[in-house]
Design a protein around this motif. Structure first.
Motif, short mmCIF file in Angstrom:
data_model
loop_
_atom_site.label_atom_id
_atom_site.label_comp_id
_atom_site.label_asym_id
_atom_site.label_seq_id
_atom_site.Cartn_x
_atom_site.Cartn_y
_atom_site.Cartn_z
N ASP A 64 16.08 11.90 -21.29
CA ASP A 64 16.04 12.59 -19.87
C ASP A 64 15.13 11.79 -18.88
O ASP A 64 14.41 10.81 -19.43
N ALA A 65 15.53 12.03 -17.62
CA ALA A 65 14.84 11.10 -16.28
C ALA A 65 14.61 11.72 -15.44
O ALA A 65 15.41 12.39 -14.89
N GLU A 66 13.56 11.15 -14.65
CA GLU A 66 13.02 11.85 -13.14
C GLU A 66 13.12 10.37 -12.33
O GLU A 66 12.39 9.42 -12.80
N LEU A 67 13.65 10.50 -11.14
CA LEU A 67 13.40 9.12 -10.41
C LEU A 67 13.25 9.64 -9.01
O LEU A 67 14.12 10.14 -8.53
N ARG A 68 12.23 9.22 -8.26
CA ARG A 68 12.08 9.49 -6.95
C ARG A 68 11.75 7.87 -6.21
O ARG A 68 11.31 7.10 -6.63
N GLY A 80 0.69 -1.28 -0.11
CA GLY A 80 -0.02 -0.05 0.07
C GLY A 80 0.80 1.12 0.10
O GLY A 80 0.13 2.38 0.23
N GLN A 81 2.06 1.24 -0.19
CA GLN A 81 3.06 2.32 -0.19
C GLN A 81 3.74 2.60 -1.36
O GLN A 81 4.03 1.44 -1.99
N ARG A 82 4.08 3.71 -1.83
CA ARG A 82 4.77 3.99 -3.09
C ARG A 82 6.11 3.92 -2.75
O ARG A 82 6.68 4.80 -1.98
N LEU A 83 7.05 3.05 -3.46
CA LEU A 83 8.29 2.89 -3.27
C LEU A 83 9.26 3.41 -4.39
O LEU A 83 10.29 3.84 -3.86
N ALA A 84 8.84 3.65 -5.49
CA ALA A 84 9.44 4.26 -6.52
C ALA A 84 8.39 4.75 -7.90
O ALA A 84 7.50 4.24 -7.88
N GLU A 85 8.90 5.88 -8.19
CA GLU A 85 8.24 6.46 -9.50
C GLU A 85 9.40 7.09 -10.32
O GLU A 85 10.22 7.71 -9.94
N LEU A 136 19.21 4.19 -1.35
CA LEU A 136 19.71 4.41 -2.81
C LEU A 136 19.24 5.57 -3.49
O LEU A 136 19.30 5.52 -4.84
N ALA A 137 18.56 6.49 -2.89
CA ALA A 137 17.83 7.60 -3.66
C ALA A 137 18.86 8.35 -4.55
O ALA A 137 19.97 8.43 -4.03
N PRO A 138 18.45 8.76 -5.72
CA PRO A 138 19.48 9.36 -6.66
C PRO A 138 20.18 10.71 -6.01
O PRO A 138 19.15 11.53 -5.34
N ARG A 139 21.23 10.85 -6.22
CA ARG A 139 21.92 12.05 -6.07
C ARG A 139 22.20 12.96 -7.33
O ARG A 139 22.12 14.14 -7.25
#
Length: 267
Positions: free
Chosen positions: A222-226, A158-163, A238-241
């Protein structure tokens, strides 16, 4: 005698979660190449792997829409053998060989879960989606061309881990150039018997072997990642820097074997 490549073993072997190899896979892939905290990537590495001195902190997040078959036309049973998956791969070294290490992976199908554990992929259940394209042009069919946009997401419990969101910019002449490192995995199966719980039944460092690896219609852009912080998970560490690029391609390969690099079971 009971039969079956995996559990449950049964009189005819038809109840097993997955059939025996050879295994054949086809997929559409949306992904993001990025850089994260080098200390966080190094902390995930098992015994036998070391940080890559040239690229420690480099990572790839991939979202995949799979179709599977073995030798009996399993692809005609899509309810059992279609599935979606998301995982992260990290640059590492096995001795002097550049490899990728898979610390976290999620899948929405029990047969794929069983195959993954057999190979060494640490699969957990999740809900994975990605934007699809179709042959008939439509505002709803994301085009595989410059400016085409593809979204992807991963949720669990029930929780968003990545988008992620990828905007295509240019085609890649050699799609295999996006997959230059072999993937190393950990086959780990613990014991439950008291007195043996710190002595796993299987503890093997393994290298994935992919036969007939093919990449088609590869694009980068191009990309975005959360990767938001979620209780009970560690993917967010491991969130993007820094985002390097995004990509989309179609992928196929077969699996018939696995290379055991090191066996730590008796250590």
């Amino acid at each position: 005698m009971l039969k079956g490549f995996t559990v449950p073993r049964s009189p005819f072997g038809q109840a097993a979660l997955t059939p025996p190899p050879p295994w054949h896979y086809s997929s559409d892939v949306v992904g993001v190449e990025f850089w994260t905290d080098p200390d966080a990537t190094a902390a995930t590495l098992p015994s036998g792997l070391s940080p890559d001195p040239d690229s420690n902190g480099r990572a790839v997040m991939m979202f995949l829409d799979w179709q599977f078959t073995a030798q009996d036309d399993e692809f005609l049973d899509p309810a059992r053998y279609q599935y979606r998956e998301a995982f992260v791969l990290l640059d590492a070294r096995y001795r002097a060989t550049p490899v990728m290490w898979c610390p976290y992976i999620y899948v929405d199908n029990d047969a794929a879960l069983a195959r993954g554990w057999t190979q060494g992929f640490p699969k957990k259940l999740g809900s994975i989606f990605q934007t699809r394209t179709f042959a008939a042009a439509s505002p709803a069919a994301a085009p595989v061309k410059s400016g085409g946009r593809f979204g992807a997401s991963l949720s669990a419990h029930g929780q968003r881990l990545a988008e992620a969101c990828v905007t295509l910019r240019k085609p890649v002449a050699n799609g295999l150039s996006l997959l230059t490192r072999p993937t190393v995995l950990l086959r780990y199966f613990p014991r439950l018997a008291a007195g043996h719980q710190d002595k796993p039944a299987v503890n093997e460092l393994a290298m994935s072997i992919t036969d007939s690896l093919t990449v088609a219609e590869a694009w980068v852009g191009d990309a975005e990642l959360r990767l938001p912080e979620v209780q009970g998970e560690e993917l967010h560490a491991l969130a993007p820097r820094r985002i390097e690029s995004g990509f989309r391609f179609s992928l196929s390969y077969s699996v018939t074997d696995l290379e055991i690099l090191e066996d730590h079971t008796q250590k």
